[in-house]
Design an enzyme around this catalytic site. Sequence first.
Site, short mmCIF file in Angstrom:
data_model
loop_
_atom_site.label_atom_id
_atom_site.label_comp_id
_atom_site.label_asym_id
_atom_site.label_seq_id
_atom_site.Cartn_x
_atom_site.Cartn_y
_atom_site.Cartn_z
N ASP A 1 -15.48 -22.68 6.38
CA ASP A 1 -15.39 -22.16 7.74
C ASP A 1 -13.94 -21.81 8.06
OD1 ASP A 1 -16.51 -21.46 10.20
OD2 ASP A 1 -16.01 -23.39 11.09
N HIS B 1 -10.28 -17.51 20.60
CA HIS B 1 -10.82 -18.87 20.55
C HIS B 1 -9.70 -19.86 20.24
CE1 HIS B 1 -13.40 -22.28 19.60
NE2 HIS B 1 -12.84 -22.36 18.41
N GLU C 1 -20.33 -17.27 15.43
CA GLU C 1 -19.61 -16.81 14.25
C GLU C 1 -20.44 -15.79 13.47
OE1 GLU C 1 -17.93 -19.81 11.75
OE2 GLU C 1 -17.88 -21.34 13.32
N GLN D 1 -15.44 -34.86 17.35
CA GLN D 1 -14.37 -34.10 16.73
C GLN D 1 -12.99 -34.52 17.26
OE1 GLN D 1 -14.96 -29.89 17.11
NE2 GLN D 1 -13.18 -29.35 15.86
N TYR E 1 -10.67 -35.76 14.05
CA TYR E 1 -10.16 -34.61 13.31
C TYR E 1 -8.74 -34.79 12.80
CZ TYR E 1 -7.06 -32.59 16.90
OH TYR E 1 -6.04 -32.34 17.79
N LYS F 1 -19.11 -31.79 12.54
CA LYS F 1 -19.56 -30.47 12.10
C LYS F 1 -20.63 -30.53 11.01
CE LYS F 1 -17.25 -27.18 13.08
NZ LYS F 1 -17.34 -26.18 14.15
#
Length: 436
Positions: A135, A142, A209, A248, A252, A261
Amino acid sequence: MTSLDQTHDAALRSWVKGADGHPDFPIQNLPLGVFSPADGVMRPGIAIGDQILDLTALLGTGLLQGEEALAAEAAGGTALNSLLALGAGPRRALRARLSELLRAGSPERDRVAPLLHDAATCTLHLPAAIGDYTDFYVGIHHAENIGKQFRPDNPLLPNYKHVPIGYHGRASSIRPSGTPVRRPRGQSKAPDAAEPSFGPSRRLDLELELGVWIGPGNELGTPIPIGVAPAHIAGYCLLNDWSARDIQAWEYQPLGPFLAKNFASTISPWIVTPEALAPFRIAQAARPAGDPTPLPYLLDESDQSGGAFDLRLDVFLVTPRLREAGHPPHRISASNTRHMYWTMAQMVAHHTSGGCNLQPGDLLGTGTISGPERDACGSLVEATLGGKEPIRLASGEERRFLEDGDEIILRARGIREGFATIGFGECRAVILGAVA
Protein backbone atom coordinates in the site's frame (compact mmCIF):
# COMPACT_ATOMS: atom_id res chain seq x y z
CA MET A 1 1.90 3.94 -23.39
CA THR A 2 -1.15 2.23 -24.87
CA SER A 3 -2.34 3.93 -28.07
CA LEU A 4 -5.93 4.41 -29.24
CA ASP A 5 -7.39 2.06 -31.86
CA GLN A 6 -10.73 0.89 -33.25
CA THR A 7 -11.69 -0.76 -29.94
CA HIS A 8 -12.01 2.72 -28.38
CA ASP A 9 -14.40 4.07 -31.02
CA ALA A 10 -17.36 5.63 -29.21
CA ALA A 11 -19.60 4.69 -32.13
CA LEU A 12 -18.88 1.00 -31.64
CA ARG A 13 -22.03 -0.94 -30.72
CA SER A 14 -22.57 -4.42 -29.32
CA TRP A 15 -25.24 -7.01 -30.02
CA VAL A 16 -25.25 -7.88 -26.29
CA LYS A 17 -28.42 -6.43 -24.80
CA GLY A 18 -27.71 -3.59 -22.37
CA ALA A 19 -24.05 -3.19 -23.28
CA ASP A 20 -24.47 0.03 -25.27
CA GLY A 21 -24.36 2.96 -22.88
CA HIS A 22 -23.63 0.75 -19.88
CA PRO A 23 -22.08 2.98 -17.18
CA ASP A 24 -19.27 0.52 -16.47
CA PHE A 25 -18.98 -2.25 -19.02
CA PRO A 26 -19.67 -1.17 -22.61
CA ILE A 27 -17.91 -2.99 -25.42
CA GLN A 28 -15.06 -0.47 -25.15
CA ASN A 29 -14.10 -1.88 -21.72
CA LEU A 30 -14.10 -5.74 -21.62
CA PRO A 31 -12.45 -6.23 -18.20
CA LEU A 32 -11.10 -9.56 -17.00
CA GLY A 33 -12.34 -11.53 -14.02
CA VAL A 34 -13.15 -14.89 -12.46
CA PHE A 35 -16.76 -15.96 -11.87
CA SER A 36 -18.89 -18.98 -11.16
CA PRO A 37 -22.36 -19.41 -12.68
CA ALA A 38 -25.15 -21.57 -11.27
CA ASP A 39 -23.06 -24.76 -11.51
CA GLY A 40 -20.56 -23.28 -9.04
CA VAL A 41 -17.48 -23.97 -11.18
CA MET A 42 -15.02 -21.06 -11.17
CA ARG A 43 -13.82 -19.91 -14.59
CA PRO A 44 -12.41 -16.81 -16.33
CA GLY A 45 -14.85 -14.30 -17.76
CA ILE A 46 -15.26 -10.97 -19.50
CA ALA A 47 -17.79 -8.36 -18.37
CA ILE A 48 -19.98 -6.94 -21.14
CA GLY A 49 -23.04 -4.94 -20.08
CA ASP A 50 -24.90 -6.98 -17.47
CA GLN A 51 -23.55 -10.25 -18.86
CA ILE A 52 -20.38 -12.29 -18.38
CA LEU A 53 -18.76 -14.10 -21.29
CA ASP A 54 -17.31 -17.51 -20.42
CA LEU A 55 -13.74 -17.29 -21.73
CA THR A 56 -12.97 -20.99 -21.37
CA ALA A 57 -16.06 -21.94 -23.33
CA LEU A 58 -15.17 -19.39 -25.98
CA LEU A 59 -11.73 -20.96 -26.36
CA GLY A 60 -13.43 -24.29 -26.99
CA THR A 61 -15.32 -22.92 -30.00
CA GLY A 62 -12.16 -22.42 -32.03
CA LEU A 63 -12.97 -18.74 -32.58
CA LEU A 64 -9.70 -17.68 -30.97
CA GLN A 65 -6.35 -18.10 -32.71
CA GLY A 66 -2.71 -17.21 -32.13
CA GLU A 67 -1.93 -14.83 -29.28
CA GLU A 68 -5.61 -14.36 -28.43
CA ALA A 69 -5.97 -18.12 -27.93
CA LEU A 70 -2.75 -18.15 -25.89
CA ALA A 71 -4.22 -15.51 -23.59
CA ALA A 72 -7.53 -17.36 -23.14
CA GLU A 73 -5.73 -20.63 -22.48
CA ALA A 74 -3.52 -18.96 -19.84
CA ALA A 75 -6.64 -17.58 -18.17
CA GLY A 76 -8.09 -21.04 -17.67
CA GLY A 77 -8.75 -22.16 -14.11
CA THR A 78 -9.58 -20.24 -10.97
CA ALA A 79 -7.04 -17.37 -11.18
CA LEU A 80 -5.68 -15.13 -13.94
CA ASN A 81 -2.04 -15.04 -12.81
CA SER A 82 -0.73 -16.91 -15.88
CA LEU A 83 -2.58 -14.52 -18.20
CA LEU A 84 -1.22 -11.49 -16.34
CA ALA A 85 2.28 -12.91 -16.69
CA LEU A 86 2.06 -12.92 -20.50
CA GLY A 87 2.22 -9.16 -20.73
CA ALA A 88 0.51 -6.72 -23.06
CA GLY A 89 0.77 -8.52 -26.41
CA PRO A 90 -1.56 -11.50 -25.85
CA ARG A 91 -3.84 -9.41 -23.62
CA ARG A 92 -4.31 -6.79 -26.36
CA ALA A 93 -4.86 -9.48 -28.98
CA LEU A 94 -7.59 -11.07 -26.86
CA ARG A 95 -9.31 -7.75 -26.25
CA ALA A 96 -9.24 -6.89 -29.95
CA ARG A 97 -10.75 -10.26 -30.90
CA LEU A 98 -13.43 -9.99 -28.21
CA SER A 99 -14.33 -6.58 -29.60
CA GLU A 100 -14.83 -8.16 -33.04
CA LEU A 101 -16.94 -11.02 -31.70
CA LEU A 102 -19.19 -8.86 -29.52
CA ARG A 103 -19.76 -5.89 -31.83
CA ALA A 104 -23.03 -5.36 -33.68
CA GLY A 105 -23.10 -7.26 -36.97
CA SER A 106 -20.60 -9.92 -35.90
CA PRO A 107 -21.09 -13.04 -38.04
CA GLU A 108 -20.22 -15.16 -35.00
CA ARG A 109 -23.05 -13.86 -32.82
CA ASP A 110 -25.01 -17.12 -32.78
CA ARG A 111 -21.93 -19.08 -31.67
CA VAL A 112 -21.00 -16.63 -28.91
CA ALA A 113 -24.44 -15.78 -27.49
CA PRO A 114 -24.92 -19.15 -25.69
CA LEU A 115 -21.69 -18.51 -23.78
CA LEU A 116 -23.07 -15.48 -21.94
CA HIS A 117 -24.27 -15.62 -18.33
CA ASP A 118 -26.48 -13.13 -16.52
CA ALA A 119 -24.13 -11.39 -14.11
CA ALA A 120 -26.88 -11.12 -11.49
CA THR A 121 -26.96 -14.92 -11.19
CA CYS A 122 -23.17 -15.34 -10.93
CA THR A 123 -20.68 -15.12 -8.09
CA LEU A 124 -17.57 -13.01 -8.61
CA HIS A 125 -14.25 -13.99 -7.07
CA LEU A 126 -10.79 -12.53 -6.63
CA PRO A 127 -9.43 -12.37 -10.19
CA ALA A 128 -5.94 -13.55 -9.23
CA ALA A 129 -4.08 -15.25 -6.41
CA ILE A 130 -2.47 -12.27 -4.65
CA GLY A 131 1.00 -13.25 -3.54
CA ASP A 132 1.90 -9.90 -2.04
CA TYR A 133 0.25 -6.55 -1.38
CA THR A 134 1.88 -3.15 -0.95
CA ASP A 135 0.00 0.00 0.00
CA PHE A 136 1.41 3.37 -1.08
CA TYR A 137 0.62 6.91 0.09
CA VAL A 138 0.57 8.90 -3.15
CA GLY A 139 -2.57 10.99 -2.55
CA ILE A 140 -0.98 14.27 -1.49
CA HIS A 141 -4.18 15.93 -0.27
CA HIS A 142 -4.89 12.96 1.97
CA ALA A 143 -1.34 13.12 3.33
CA GLU A 144 -1.73 16.84 4.00
CA ASN A 145 -5.16 16.45 5.62
CA ILE A 146 -3.92 13.73 7.95
CA GLY A 147 -0.70 15.60 8.68
CA LYS A 148 -2.59 18.78 9.61
CA GLN A 149 -4.38 16.91 12.39
CA PHE A 150 -1.04 16.16 14.05
CA ARG A 151 1.35 18.81 12.65
CA PRO A 152 -0.71 21.87 11.61
CA ASP A 153 2.33 23.93 10.67
CA ASN A 154 4.20 21.19 8.81
CA PRO A 155 1.75 18.46 7.66
CA LEU A 156 4.05 16.63 5.22
CA LEU A 157 7.11 14.82 6.50
CA PRO A 158 10.40 15.77 4.78
CA ASN A 159 10.59 12.62 2.64
CA TYR A 160 7.10 12.81 1.08
CA LYS A 161 7.99 14.78 -2.07
CA HIS A 162 11.21 12.84 -2.65
CA VAL A 163 10.10 9.22 -2.40
CA PRO A 164 6.85 7.25 -2.98
CA ILE A 165 6.03 6.14 0.57
CA GLY A 166 4.61 2.64 1.02
CA TYR A 167 4.37 -0.34 3.35
CA HIS A 168 3.75 -4.05 2.91
CA GLY A 169 0.19 -5.07 3.76
CA ARG A 170 -1.60 -8.35 4.32
CA ALA A 171 -2.63 -10.13 1.10
CA SER A 172 -4.54 -12.97 2.79
CA SER A 173 -7.39 -10.72 4.00
CA ILE A 174 -8.19 -9.10 0.64
CA ARG A 175 -11.72 -9.96 -0.45
CA PRO A 176 -13.92 -9.21 -3.50
CA SER A 177 -16.74 -6.69 -3.47
CA GLY A 178 -19.82 -7.85 -1.59
CA THR A 179 -17.96 -9.73 1.13
CA PRO A 180 -18.95 -8.35 4.57
CA VAL A 181 -16.23 -6.85 6.77
CA ARG A 182 -16.09 -7.80 10.43
CA ARG A 183 -15.30 -4.93 12.81
CA PRO A 184 -11.81 -5.62 14.16
CA ARG A 185 -10.77 -5.88 17.78
CA GLY A 186 -7.46 -4.53 18.93
CA GLN A 187 -5.51 -2.56 21.45
CA SER A 188 -5.98 1.20 21.66
CA LYS A 189 -5.40 4.00 24.13
CA ALA A 190 -7.66 7.01 24.56
CA PRO A 191 -5.77 10.30 24.99
CA ASP A 192 -7.06 10.74 28.55
CA ALA A 193 -6.62 7.08 29.57
CA ALA A 194 -3.82 5.92 31.84
CA GLU A 195 -3.58 2.50 30.22
CA PRO A 196 -4.51 0.94 26.86
CA SER A 197 -7.54 -1.33 26.49
CA PHE A 198 -8.52 -4.17 24.15
CA GLY A 199 -11.83 -4.30 22.31
CA PRO A 200 -13.75 -3.49 19.12
CA SER A 201 -12.52 -0.52 17.12
CA ARG A 202 -14.65 2.57 17.73
CA ARG A 203 -13.15 4.60 14.86
CA LEU A 204 -13.57 2.32 11.85
CA ASP A 205 -12.88 4.09 8.58
CA LEU A 206 -12.72 3.58 4.82
CA GLU A 207 -9.94 4.46 2.37
CA LEU A 208 -10.66 5.31 -1.27
CA GLU A 209 -7.89 3.84 -3.43
CA LEU A 210 -7.05 2.31 -6.77
CA GLY A 211 -5.44 -1.11 -6.94
CA VAL A 212 -2.69 -1.81 -9.47
CA TRP A 213 -2.37 -5.41 -10.72
CA ILE A 214 1.16 -6.53 -11.58
CA GLY A 215 1.66 -8.40 -14.85
CA PRO A 216 5.13 -9.68 -15.80
CA GLY A 217 7.38 -9.56 -12.75
CA ASN A 218 11.11 -9.10 -12.30
CA GLU A 219 13.91 -11.27 -11.01
CA LEU A 220 15.09 -10.77 -7.44
CA GLY A 221 17.86 -8.17 -7.45
CA THR A 222 16.91 -6.73 -10.86
CA PRO A 223 15.06 -3.39 -10.64
CA ILE A 224 12.40 -2.35 -13.16
CA PRO A 225 13.46 0.91 -14.86
CA ILE A 226 10.88 3.69 -14.84
CA GLY A 227 10.78 3.73 -18.66
CA VAL A 228 9.49 0.16 -18.90
CA ALA A 229 7.46 0.06 -15.67
CA PRO A 230 4.09 0.47 -17.51
CA ALA A 231 4.72 -2.85 -19.29
CA HIS A 232 4.64 -4.55 -15.88
CA ILE A 233 1.14 -3.25 -15.06
CA ALA A 234 -1.68 -5.58 -16.16
CA GLY A 235 -4.67 -3.56 -14.99
CA TYR A 236 -6.49 -1.71 -12.26
CA CYS A 237 -9.30 -2.11 -9.74
CA LEU A 238 -10.94 -0.18 -6.91
CA LEU A 239 -9.59 -0.77 -3.43
CA ASN A 240 -11.02 0.03 0.00
CA ASP A 241 -8.23 -0.45 2.51
CA TRP A 242 -10.30 -0.32 5.69
CA SER A 243 -8.62 1.32 8.68
CA ALA A 244 -9.23 1.16 12.42
CA ARG A 245 -8.03 4.65 13.32
CA ASP A 246 -7.99 4.18 17.10
CA ILE A 247 -5.93 1.00 16.87
CA GLN A 248 -3.68 2.63 14.28
CA ALA A 249 -2.98 5.70 16.44
CA TRP A 250 -1.70 3.50 19.27
CA GLU A 251 0.32 0.93 17.31
CA TYR A 252 1.77 2.67 14.24
CA GLN A 253 4.93 4.00 15.89
CA PRO A 254 7.65 2.91 15.30
CA LEU A 255 6.93 0.31 12.59
CA GLY A 256 3.73 1.52 10.91
CA PRO A 257 0.25 -0.02 10.35
CA PHE A 258 -0.42 -3.54 11.62
CA LEU A 259 -3.71 -4.74 13.18
CA ALA A 260 -5.35 -1.46 12.19
CA LYS A 261 -5.12 -2.51 8.54
CA ASN A 262 -4.66 -6.27 8.26
CA PHE A 263 -8.23 -7.35 9.13
CA ALA A 264 -9.70 -6.66 5.67
CA SER A 265 -9.28 -4.93 2.32
CA THR A 266 -12.02 -4.93 -0.34
CA ILE A 267 -11.46 -4.76 -4.11
CA SER A 268 -13.70 -4.54 -7.14
CA PRO A 269 -13.48 -7.97 -8.85
CA TRP A 270 -12.82 -6.89 -12.45
CA ILE A 271 -9.35 -6.10 -13.84
CA VAL A 272 -9.78 -3.03 -16.03
CA THR A 273 -6.93 -3.17 -18.53
CA PRO A 274 -4.50 -0.38 -19.47
CA GLU A 275 -5.89 -0.68 -23.01
CA ALA A 276 -9.44 0.15 -21.90
CA LEU A 277 -8.23 3.20 -19.96
CA ALA A 278 -6.08 4.61 -22.77
CA PRO A 279 -8.55 7.47 -23.53
CA PHE A 280 -8.24 8.73 -19.96
CA ARG A 281 -4.47 9.07 -19.74
CA ILE A 282 -3.24 12.57 -18.99
CA ALA A 283 0.00 14.32 -18.13
CA GLN A 284 1.14 14.10 -14.55
CA ALA A 285 0.23 17.35 -12.77
CA ALA A 286 3.10 19.83 -12.70
CA ARG A 287 4.76 20.05 -9.33
CA PRO A 288 4.30 23.32 -7.48
CA ALA A 289 7.18 25.78 -7.57
CA GLY A 290 9.79 24.80 -5.04
CA ASP A 291 8.97 21.08 -5.05
CA PRO A 292 11.97 18.84 -5.76
CA THR A 293 12.42 17.19 -9.15
CA PRO A 294 12.15 13.40 -8.81
CA LEU A 295 15.49 11.60 -8.75
CA PRO A 296 16.53 10.17 -12.14
CA TYR A 297 15.36 6.62 -11.37
CA LEU A 298 11.83 8.01 -10.88
CA LEU A 299 11.77 10.40 -13.84
CA ASP A 300 10.72 9.49 -17.39
CA GLU A 301 9.47 11.93 -20.03
CA SER A 302 6.82 9.57 -21.38
CA ASP A 303 5.51 8.84 -17.90
CA GLN A 304 5.32 12.54 -17.06
CA SER A 305 3.47 13.34 -20.28
CA GLY A 306 0.94 10.48 -20.12
CA GLY A 307 1.38 8.38 -17.01
CA ALA A 308 -1.50 9.82 -14.98
CA PHE A 309 -5.26 9.21 -15.28
CA ASP A 310 -8.39 11.33 -15.24
CA LEU A 311 -10.85 9.04 -13.44
CA ARG A 312 -13.76 10.17 -11.30
CA LEU A 313 -13.85 8.49 -7.88
CA ASP A 314 -16.96 8.40 -5.67
CA VAL A 315 -17.67 7.17 -2.16
CA PHE A 316 -21.22 6.46 -0.97
CA LEU A 317 -22.56 5.52 2.45
CA VAL A 318 -25.74 3.49 3.08
CA THR A 319 -26.93 3.05 6.66
CA PRO A 320 -29.72 0.70 7.74
CA ARG A 321 -31.97 3.70 8.47
CA LEU A 322 -31.26 5.30 5.09
CA ARG A 323 -32.14 2.00 3.43
CA GLU A 324 -35.33 1.48 5.45
CA ALA A 325 -36.53 5.03 4.71
CA GLY A 326 -35.89 4.62 0.99
CA HIS A 327 -33.23 7.34 0.85
CA PRO A 328 -30.52 7.07 -1.82
CA PRO A 329 -26.93 6.38 -0.80
CA HIS A 330 -25.25 9.44 0.74
CA ARG A 331 -22.28 10.66 -1.26
CA ILE A 332 -19.32 11.18 1.06
CA SER A 333 -16.73 12.06 -1.54
CA ALA A 334 -16.18 12.92 -5.20
CA SER A 335 -12.46 12.79 -5.94
CA ASN A 336 -10.22 12.10 -8.95
CA THR A 337 -7.02 10.22 -9.73
CA ARG A 338 -5.57 13.54 -10.91
CA HIS A 339 -4.69 14.14 -7.27
CA MET A 340 -1.97 11.46 -7.14
CA TYR A 341 1.44 13.01 -6.48
CA TRP A 342 3.25 9.96 -7.92
CA THR A 343 2.31 7.86 -10.96
CA MET A 344 1.73 4.10 -11.02
CA ALA A 345 4.96 3.65 -12.98
CA GLN A 346 6.87 5.53 -10.29
CA MET A 347 5.33 3.23 -7.68
CA VAL A 348 6.55 0.15 -9.59
CA ALA A 349 10.00 1.59 -10.26
CA HIS A 350 10.52 2.58 -6.65
CA HIS A 351 9.15 -0.70 -5.29
CA THR A 352 11.77 -2.66 -7.26
CA SER A 353 14.60 -0.14 -7.08
CA GLY A 354 16.24 -1.94 -4.18
CA GLY A 355 15.97 -5.33 -5.91
CA CYS A 356 12.55 -6.47 -4.64
CA ASN A 357 10.91 -8.92 -7.03
CA LEU A 358 7.30 -8.41 -8.06
CA GLN A 359 5.26 -11.37 -9.31
CA PRO A 360 2.21 -11.71 -11.59
CA GLY A 361 -0.90 -11.09 -9.51
CA ASP A 362 0.78 -8.93 -6.88
CA LEU A 363 -1.36 -5.94 -5.93
CA LEU A 364 -0.28 -2.37 -5.21
CA GLY A 365 -2.58 0.18 -3.57
CA THR A 366 -2.26 3.87 -4.32
CA GLY A 367 -3.17 4.99 -0.84
CA THR A 368 -6.16 7.23 -0.18
CA ILE A 369 -6.91 9.58 -3.08
CA SER A 370 -8.48 12.76 -1.76
CA GLY A 371 -9.06 16.04 -3.56
CA PRO A 372 -8.32 19.54 -2.26
CA GLU A 373 -11.96 20.26 -1.35
CA ARG A 374 -13.76 19.14 1.81
CA ASP A 375 -16.26 17.09 -0.22
CA ALA A 376 -13.42 15.22 -1.95
CA CYS A 377 -12.01 13.50 1.14
CA GLY A 378 -11.34 9.80 0.60
CA SER A 379 -11.72 8.85 4.27
CA LEU A 380 -13.96 9.77 7.20
CA VAL A 381 -11.07 10.85 9.41
CA GLU A 382 -10.52 13.66 6.89
CA ALA A 383 -14.18 14.41 6.11
CA THR A 384 -15.07 14.74 9.81
CA LEU A 385 -11.79 16.36 10.92
CA GLY A 386 -10.93 13.39 13.09
CA GLY A 387 -14.53 12.99 14.28
CA LYS A 388 -14.96 16.62 15.38
CA GLU A 389 -17.48 17.55 12.67
CA PRO A 390 -19.88 14.67 11.88
CA ILE A 391 -21.51 14.03 8.52
CA ARG A 392 -25.27 14.62 8.68
CA LEU A 393 -27.54 12.25 6.75
CA ALA A 394 -31.06 12.57 5.33
CA SER A 395 -32.26 10.02 7.89
CA GLY A 396 -31.38 12.40 10.72
CA GLU A 397 -28.33 10.36 11.67
CA GLU A 398 -24.76 11.53 12.07
CA ARG A 399 -21.57 9.69 11.28
CA ARG A 400 -18.10 10.40 12.57
CA PHE A 401 -16.89 6.89 11.80
CA LEU A 402 -18.57 3.72 10.54
CA GLU A 403 -21.15 1.85 12.62
CA ASP A 404 -22.28 -1.76 12.40
CA GLY A 405 -24.68 -2.28 9.50
CA ASP A 406 -23.23 0.61 7.46
CA GLU A 407 -22.32 -0.13 3.86
CA ILE A 408 -19.63 1.68 1.84
CA ILE A 409 -19.75 1.76 -1.97
CA LEU A 410 -16.83 2.92 -4.11
CA ARG A 411 -17.15 3.70 -7.83
CA ALA A 412 -14.67 4.83 -10.48
CA ARG A 413 -15.34 5.98 -14.03
CA GLY A 414 -13.41 7.47 -16.90
CA ILE A 415 -15.52 10.15 -18.56
CA ARG A 416 -14.25 12.04 -21.62
CA GLU A 417 -16.11 13.73 -24.43
CA GLY A 418 -15.93 11.70 -27.62
CA PHE A 419 -15.35 8.39 -25.84
CA ALA A 420 -17.48 5.77 -24.11
CA THR A 421 -17.60 5.94 -20.33
CA ILE A 422 -15.51 3.19 -18.76
CA GLY A 423 -16.22 2.01 -15.21
CA PHE A 424 -14.79 -0.44 -12.71
CA GLY A 425 -17.96 -1.90 -11.24
CA GLU A 426 -18.75 -1.43 -7.57
CA CYS A 427 -16.48 -2.03 -4.61
CA ARG A 428 -18.85 -2.44 -1.68
CA ALA A 429 -19.05 -4.08 1.73
CA VAL A 430 -21.26 -4.04 4.84
CA ILE A 431 -19.77 -3.69 8.33
CA LEU A 432 -20.61 -6.54 10.69
CA GLY A 433 -20.28 -6.38 14.47
CA ALA A 434 -17.07 -7.49 16.13
CA VAL A 435 -16.63 -11.08 17.30
CA ALA A 436 -17.87 -11.40 20.88
